[in-house]
Design a protein around this motif. Structure first.
Motif, short mmCIF file in Angstrom:
data_model
loop_
_atom_site.label_atom_id
_atom_site.label_comp_id
_atom_site.label_asym_id
_atom_site.label_seq_id
_atom_site.Cartn_x
_atom_site.Cartn_y
_atom_site.Cartn_z
N PRO A 60 0.82 -1.23 0.00
CA PRO A 60 0.00 0.00 0.00
C PRO A 60 0.85 1.28 0.00
CG PRO A 60 -0.86 -1.57 1.59
CD PRO A 60 0.45 -2.12 1.09
N GLU A 61 1.99 1.25 0.69
CA GLU A 61 2.88 2.41 0.71
C GLU A 61 3.49 2.63 -0.67
OE1 GLU A 61 4.39 2.31 5.36
OE2 GLU A 61 5.43 1.09 3.87
N ARG A 62 3.87 1.56 -1.36
CA ARG A 62 4.43 1.70 -2.71
C ARG A 62 3.41 2.29 -3.68
NH1 ARG A 62 7.74 -3.98 -3.44
NH2 ARG A 62 9.25 -3.51 -1.82
N VAL A 63 2.18 1.82 -3.60
CA VAL A 63 1.13 2.33 -4.49
C VAL A 63 0.92 3.81 -4.24
CG1 VAL A 63 -1.35 2.21 -5.00
CG2 VAL A 63 -0.01 0.10 -4.75
N PHE A 65 2.96 5.95 -2.75
CA PHE A 65 4.18 6.69 -3.06
C PHE A 65 4.23 7.09 -4.53
CE2 PHE A 65 8.56 6.33 -4.74
CZ PHE A 65 9.12 7.43 -4.12
N ARG A 66 3.99 6.14 -5.41
CA ARG A 66 4.08 6.46 -6.84
C ARG A 66 2.95 7.39 -7.27
NH1 ARG A 66 3.17 0.55 -7.39
NH2 ARG A 66 0.98 0.24 -7.93
N ARG A 67 1.77 7.24 -6.70
CA ARG A 67 0.65 8.10 -7.08
C ARG A 67 0.83 9.52 -6.55
NH1 ARG A 67 -4.28 3.74 -6.14
NH2 ARG A 67 -3.70 2.41 -7.91
N LEU A 68 1.48 9.67 -5.41
CA LEU A 68 1.75 11.00 -4.86
C LEU A 68 2.67 11.80 -5.78
CD1 LEU A 68 2.26 10.17 -1.08
CD2 LEU A 68 0.34 11.44 -2.09
N ALA A 69 3.42 11.13 -6.61
CA ALA A 69 4.35 11.81 -7.52
C ALA A 69 3.61 12.65 -8.55
CB ALA A 69 5.25 10.80 -8.21
N LEU A 70 2.32 12.46 -8.70
CA LEU A 70 1.57 13.26 -9.66
C LEU A 70 1.32 14.67 -9.13
CD1 LEU A 70 0.39 12.56 -12.47
CD2 LEU A 70 -1.81 12.68 -11.38
N PHE A 71 1.37 14.85 -7.83
CA PHE A 71 1.13 16.18 -7.25
C PHE A 71 2.28 17.12 -7.59
CE2 PHE A 71 -1.64 13.63 -4.56
CZ PHE A 71 -2.76 14.42 -4.48
N LEU A 90 -3.89 8.54 5.88
CA LEU A 90 -3.04 9.02 6.98
C LEU A 90 -2.06 7.95 7.43
CD1 LEU A 90 -2.17 11.18 8.94
CD2 LEU A 90 -4.01 10.45 10.47
N ALA A 91 -2.52 6.72 7.59
CA ALA A 91 -1.64 5.63 8.02
C ALA A 91 -0.54 5.39 6.99
CB ALA A 91 -2.45 4.36 8.25
N VAL A 92 -0.90 5.43 5.71
CA VAL A 92 0.08 5.17 4.66
C VAL A 92 1.07 6.32 4.56
CG1 VAL A 92 0.40 4.66 2.21
CG2 VAL A 92 -1.56 3.70 3.42
N ILE A 93 0.59 7.56 4.61
CA ILE A 93 1.49 8.72 4.58
C ILE A 93 2.42 8.70 5.79
CG2 ILE A 93 1.58 11.23 4.84
CD1 ILE A 93 -0.70 11.44 2.85
N SER A 94 1.90 8.29 6.93
CA SER A 94 2.74 8.20 8.12
C SER A 94 3.90 7.23 7.89
CB SER A 94 1.92 7.75 9.33
OG SER A 94 0.97 8.73 9.66
N GLY A 95 3.63 6.10 7.24
CA GLY A 95 4.68 5.15 6.91
C GLY A 95 5.71 5.75 5.96
#
Length: 177
Positions: A60-63, A65-71, A90-95
């Motif tokens: 879930p963190e990898r998914v 992470f890559r999608r956040l790159a669009l921002f 929130l849990a994933v961003i925290s990781g």
């Protein structure tokens, strides 16, 4: 004791003038290589350092992470939930923060997050590799279109300044959308 990026860039001054080095920094993942061969691979190149951190992530963190790159220019928790299609954002961003891949950049009314440019570049490569760029870009565009439509009605009146600040913070994302 220097940060790896500075150490790798300094090593390139033997081969490039500072102005040439500065002009090459738009390709940080390709330029910042060639660390000491007696160190682990992850300490010989920026790409390998980020890849090593990426390899430690859960799926879930990898998914995310890559999608956040669009921002572009950071994001809020609400925008990350929608654009990344992640209900437990929130849990994933925290990781991702714990792995030093995402950083908290603003704690105003709504927290904002961002990535360093070199990490952002690596995430964009992973997004393209996963063939998720178009679907993520569509969610991104829809989210920011809705934000712009909400703001249009609120840019006049008592909350004008608040909405103006919000749109200013989202300028990069609105342009990208």
């Amino acid at each position: 004791g220097l940060p790896l990026a500075i150490e790798l860039a300094a090593a390139r001054t033997k081969h490039l003038a500072l102005t040439a080095l500065a002009s090459q920094l738009n390709n940080r993942l390709g330029l910042l290589t060639g660390g000491p061969v007696d160190l682990p691979l992850r300490q010989q190149a920026i790409r390998e350092t980020v890849a090593w951190s990426h390899g430690l992530l859960s799926e879930p963190e990898r998914v995310m992470f890559r999608r956040l790159a669009l921002f572009s220019g950071g994001w809020t928790l609400a925008s990350a939930e929608v654009v990344c299609d992640t209900p437990e954002a929130l849990a994933v961003i925290s990781g991702l923060i714990e792995q030093s891949l995402v950083r908290l950049i603003g704690q105003g009314v709504e927290a904002r997050y961002d990535m360093l440019d070199v990490i952002h570049e690596y995430g964009a490569e992973r997004l393209e590799e996963a063939v998720e760029t178009e679907s993520t870009a569509q969610r991104h565009a829809a989210f920011y279109l809705e934000l712009a439509e909400q703001a249009e009605a609120r840019l006049v009146g008592a909350r004008q300044e608040e909405w103006s600040r919000r749109l200013d913070a989202e300028r990069g994302n609105l342009r990208r959308a």
